[in-house]
Design an enzyme around this catalytic site. Sequence first.
Site, mmCIF file in Angstrom:
data_model
loop_
_atom_site.group_PDB
_atom_site.id
_atom_site.type_symbol
_atom_site.label_atom_id
_atom_site.label_comp_id
_atom_site.label_asym_id
_atom_site.label_seq_id
_atom_site.Cartn_x
_atom_site.Cartn_y
_atom_site.Cartn_z
ATOM 1 N N TRP A 194 -13.827 -44.987 48.398
ATOM 2 C CA TRP A 194 -14.306 -44.228 47.246
ATOM 3 C C TRP A 194 -14.386 -45.142 46.009
ATOM 4 O O TRP A 194 -13.473 -45.933 45.749
ATOM 5 C CB TRP A 194 -13.355 -43.042 46.962
ATOM 6 C CG TRP A 194 -13.781 -42.273 45.747
ATOM 7 C CD1 TRP A 194 -14.812 -41.390 45.661
ATOM 8 C CD2 TRP A 194 -13.213 -42.354 44.445
ATOM 9 N NE1 TRP A 194 -14.929 -40.913 44.389
ATOM 10 C CE2 TRP A 194 -13.951 -41.489 43.605
ATOM 11 C CE3 TRP A 194 -12.152 -43.081 43.894
ATOM 12 C CZ2 TRP A 194 -13.666 -41.318 42.254
ATOM 13 C CZ3 TRP A 194 -11.866 -42.903 42.533
ATOM 14 C CH2 TRP A 194 -12.615 -42.024 41.735
ATOM 15 N N ASP A 355 -24.158 -29.724 36.810
ATOM 16 C CA ASP A 355 -23.318 -30.144 37.938
ATOM 17 C C ASP A 355 -22.329 -29.032 38.297
ATOM 18 O O ASP A 355 -22.509 -27.858 37.947
ATOM 19 C CB ASP A 355 -22.629 -31.476 37.572
ATOM 20 C CG ASP A 355 -22.335 -32.345 38.772
ATOM 21 O OD1 ASP A 355 -21.319 -32.099 39.433
ATOM 22 O OD2 ASP A 355 -23.126 -33.267 39.064
ATOM 23 N N ASP A 356 -21.275 -29.414 38.946
ATOM 24 C CA ASP A 356 -20.254 -28.500 39.460
ATOM 25 C C ASP A 356 -19.742 -27.547 38.363
ATOM 26 O O ASP A 356 -19.595 -27.939 37.210
ATOM 27 C CB ASP A 356 -19.086 -29.382 39.955
ATOM 28 C CG ASP A 356 -18.117 -28.626 40.822
ATOM 29 O OD1 ASP A 356 -18.267 -27.411 40.956
ATOM 30 O OD2 ASP A 356 -17.203 -29.275 41.352
ATOM 31 N N LYS A 465 -28.708 -31.375 43.526
ATOM 32 C CA LYS A 465 -27.751 -32.416 43.904
ATOM 33 C C LYS A 465 -26.906 -31.834 45.028
ATOM 34 O O LYS A 465 -26.198 -30.840 44.836
ATOM 35 C CB LYS A 465 -26.885 -32.799 42.702
ATOM 36 C CG LYS A 465 -25.845 -33.864 43.034
ATOM 37 C CD LYS A 465 -25.209 -34.383 41.756
ATOM 38 C CE LYS A 465 -23.956 -35.172 42.015
ATOM 39 N NZ LYS A 465 -23.239 -35.492 40.767
ATOM 40 N N TRP A 466 -27.017 -32.431 46.198
ATOM 41 C CA TRP A 466 -26.363 -31.923 47.416
ATOM 42 C C TRP A 466 -25.105 -32.742 47.662
ATOM 43 O O TRP A 466 -25.174 -33.864 48.125
ATOM 44 C CB TRP A 466 -27.322 -32.070 48.588
ATOM 45 C CG TRP A 466 -26.843 -31.484 49.872
ATOM 46 C CD1 TRP A 466 -25.808 -31.916 50.642
ATOM 47 C CD2 TRP A 466 -27.401 -30.363 50.549
ATOM 48 N NE1 TRP A 466 -25.674 -31.134 51.755
ATOM 49 C CE2 TRP A 466 -26.649 -30.167 51.729
ATOM 50 C CE3 TRP A 466 -28.470 -29.496 50.275
ATOM 51 C CZ2 TRP A 466 -26.933 -29.152 52.631
ATOM 52 C CZ3 TRP A 466 -28.747 -28.491 51.181
ATOM 53 C CH2 TRP A 466 -27.974 -28.317 52.348
ATOM 54 N N ASP A 467 -23.964 -32.152 47.343
ATOM 55 C CA ASP A 467 -22.717 -32.921 47.392
ATOM 56 C C ASP A 467 -21.937 -32.617 48.667
ATOM 57 O O ASP A 467 -22.176 -31.606 49.348
ATOM 58 C CB ASP A 467 -21.880 -32.569 46.154
ATOM 59 C CG ASP A 467 -21.078 -33.756 45.649
ATOM 60 O OD1 ASP A 467 -20.823 -34.672 46.449
ATOM 61 O OD2 ASP A 467 -20.694 -33.750 44.466
ATOM 62 N N MET A 468 -20.963 -33.453 48.975
ATOM 63 C CA MET A 468 -20.115 -33.275 50.173
ATOM 64 C C MET A 468 -18.877 -34.117 49.933
ATOM 65 O O MET A 468 -18.909 -35.330 50.118
ATOM 66 C CB MET A 468 -20.913 -33.781 51.372
ATOM 67 C CG MET A 468 -20.414 -33.369 52.727
ATOM 68 S SD MET A 468 -18.959 -34.295 53.240
ATOM 69 C CE MET A 468 -18.793 -33.793 54.906
ATOM 70 N N ASN A 469 -17.803 -33.444 49.497
ATOM 71 C CA ASN A 469 -16.703 -34.211 48.913
ATOM 72 C C ASN A 469 -15.432 -34.337 49.735
ATOM 73 O O ASN A 469 -14.337 -34.338 49.179
ATOM 74 C CB ASN A 469 -16.356 -33.613 47.543
ATOM 75 C CG ASN A 469 -17.417 -33.963 46.525
ATOM 76 O OD1 ASN A 469 -17.912 -35.091 46.514
ATOM 77 N ND2 ASN A 469 -17.783 -33.023 45.691
ATOM 78 N N CYS A 507 -25.232 -36.773 47.800
ATOM 79 C CA CYS A 507 -24.018 -37.249 47.165
ATOM 80 C C CYS A 507 -22.873 -36.890 48.107
ATOM 81 O O CYS A 507 -22.910 -35.865 48.786
ATOM 82 C CB CYS A 507 -23.819 -36.533 45.825
ATOM 83 S SG CYS A 507 -22.318 -37.030 44.956
ATOM 84 N N ASP A 529 -19.271 -42.654 42.645
ATOM 85 C CA ASP A 529 -18.678 -41.940 41.507
ATOM 86 C C ASP A 529 -18.244 -42.922 40.432
ATOM 87 O O ASP A 529 -17.902 -42.519 39.322
ATOM 88 C CB ASP A 529 -17.455 -41.134 41.964
ATOM 89 C CG ASP A 529 -17.855 -39.760 42.471
ATOM 90 O OD1 ASP A 529 -19.038 -39.398 42.351
ATOM 91 O OD2 ASP A 529 -16.977 -39.041 42.994
HETATM 92 C C1 GLA Z 1 -18.234 -35.357 43.307
HETATM 93 C C2 GLA Z 1 -19.509 -36.029 42.880
HETATM 94 C C3 GLA Z 1 -19.595 -36.068 41.372
HETATM 95 C C4 GLA Z 1 -19.517 -34.673 40.830
HETATM 96 C C5 GLA Z 1 -18.266 -33.981 41.335
HETATM 97 C C6 GLA Z 1 -18.260 -32.513 40.973
HETATM 98 O O1 GLA Z 1 -17.119 -36.118 42.982
HETATM 99 O O2 GLA Z 1 -19.609 -37.295 43.451
HETATM 100 O O3 GLA Z 1 -20.771 -36.693 40.957
HETATM 101 O O4 GLA Z 1 -20.665 -33.953 41.197
HETATM 102 O O5 GLA Z 1 -18.160 -34.057 42.747
HETATM 103 O O6 GLA Z 1 -17.158 -31.877 41.465
#
Ligand code: GLA
Length: 726
Positions: A194, A355-356, A465-469, A507, A529
């Site tokens: 990360w 964003d989120d 923005k399609w995220d996956m954290n 993302c 990030d």
């Molecule tokens: C991840 C993404 C960030 C942001 C956060 C929001 O960490 O990489 O860019 O969108 O989630 O929770």
Amino acid sequence: MITFNKQNNIFHLYNNDISYVLMILKNKEIGKLYFGERIENDNLEYLYKEFNSEPSITPSFEGINKGFCLDTLLREYPDFGTGDFRDPAFDLEYENTKSIVEYEYVGHEIIKGYKEITGMPHIKVDKSQTLLIYLEDKLINSKITLKYTIFDEYPAVIRNAEIEGKNIKLNKLSSFNMDFLDSNYELIQLNGHWARECNYTRNEITKGIHKIDSKRGTSSAVANPFIALTRKNTDFDNGEAIGFNLLYSGNFSINVERSPFDLLRVNIGINDFYFSKNLDSKFETPEVLIVYSNKGINKMSQVFHDIYRNYLLAKKENYVLLNNWEGTYFDFNEEIILNMIDSANSLGIDLFVLDDGWFGKRDDDFRSLGDWYIHSEKLPNGLTKIIERCKQYNMKFGLWFEPEMANKDSDLYRKHNDYIIQTAGRKDHPSRNQHTLDFSRIEVVENIYDQMIKILDKYEIDYIKWDMNRCITGIDNKEKYHLYIKNLYYLLEKLKNRYKNILFEGCASGGNRFDAGMLYYTPQIWTSDNTDAIDRLDIQFGTSLAYPVTSQGSHVSVTPNHQTGRMTSLEIRRNVAMLGTFGYELNPLNLNEDEKEKIRKDIKIYKKYAKTINYGDLYRIIHDQNETAYSVVNKEKSEALLFYYKRVIKIGTGLKTLKIKGLKENFKYKVSRINLNREEEKIGIFYGSFLDKFGIYREARFSGQRDEENRYYSDYDTDLYVIEEI
Ligand code: GLA
């Protein structure tokens, strides 16, 4: 061109630059004779060579002469257990325990263009020819098809494999295998974690097997599914470089093996670790793009970039965006967002991304993933006013989703607690307080699709923005990792088809799933990030090896940087973000007038050169521990930019030049430097050949003089030059 010579059983795939020569061997499997710079279509049988006799402890093949030992041959799709002790390309079981197979050539087809694979990302190249080689094991009634697509215009080949059969348990099925006659290569790979993705490493290949893989459910920030083989003397502009990139977003493995006979084997595909598949009809592997360069690393990556831009990435606009994440995190409401949009408009921003934090009761990262409806306390008017404000300024509007996840504190989980991946009776493994939805189950995917379309049908959304954290854990079934990825692709495809004008950005906590598979659906991906300009130099350098500038999400954020605490100038942050999709991730309401004025000008500079940056040829000039420089030259060779970055000031390093490659030799160019006022300061007029062979001096201010300008620059220095044909 693809030819087959019946007399000697040799296939020759070639174009102006490369040749790939294959042969049906004496045991009817396919052998490799050659891959590299173009050779004539003549005397190709000379390429086939056996050892004079059977080396000790090396079995030969019943009914064939003793020199025919699989362990010493170059094989195209090797099995195991028949005399070759290297790692095989595939492994399967039939009648419960048996694994010894004999797939023999039974025919082939040569077709114009490419052959699409279904439900998976692929390179759509018409200007090509495809060879399909059919192999069959009659005893178990199973077929393997090896697919080769050679480009007309590029030194590149796409490969994959397909198996057909019943009552077979697959343990491994590589997308391809390639054996080389010698092992005198170095291995380039992109490792990290990360906030430090795609760090370039280059090592000698020693005896044994080197495995680069992901077991995280995503292609991962730890190892990108890309490698290159280079000779010891290969540099940016000279020498052999062969790049391999898998179009896949899940667990993968790259095996590089140097055998006792110094043969080199590379096979790449879905990771065979924790993989198994009960075959009832067909199974197709992801594609691999293989690029050959005899002009160094730059040429190799330019070919990757061209192919991806022309045949993989969806067409898109180069919007300069403002994302509110680092500007507000979860702490926003409608008024703040409206003010940010006003300010963004005054700066020249094209796209505002929320964003989120806009959905469910998402005030922190403990809750609401899985609940894709408006957070009505934060946004009492939904997105209506926000979108109206954007449209009023002719600005696009984008929204963040993390469709593959749920928090336990969510309506989705309360209603369907079986939707997350978790083995019954075993402990769970939360990561960022969240859990992966079981995308291997189609009803889970459809639930998310239905929720998403409610928002997307209601509002005019231009970007997602399609995220996956998180990484995936707790999967109790070895088929599921791949099924998950197939259904993820299915969902992305379905949404893409329904909303043709939406630009998707991928993302995964930054670059935890930056791969060519995802790029097929999301033509840009948030690279990391980590928005620190200095750390980004390494991250973007590595990422650029395979992936074009236009696919790398890159934003200017505030100083001190939120991830590293480092203070850097607006100039270096701009110059780093410009070698990416270019945008801002900060709260514009906190900028002072001077910063705003500079940003306004910077956006104008970017827009002026966006076409060259996004579609030009990228040349690396230096990249060491202290300095990095690139040039990017447009396809017409009439305009170029030169980016220079330095980490720390060193006294007395002397004068050095930066050579600018790829211009027209006998044409004249004006070279200017963009100064701190964002004006072009003329350096001089030079012929293209002069800039190629001598270059331009790096400014003398790096020598340690103590004038005001030097003091200002000190560490983290940068320069941007513009080169224009006159
Ligand atoms: C991840 C993404 C960030 C942001 C956060 C929001 O960490 O990489 O860019 O969108 O989630 O929770």
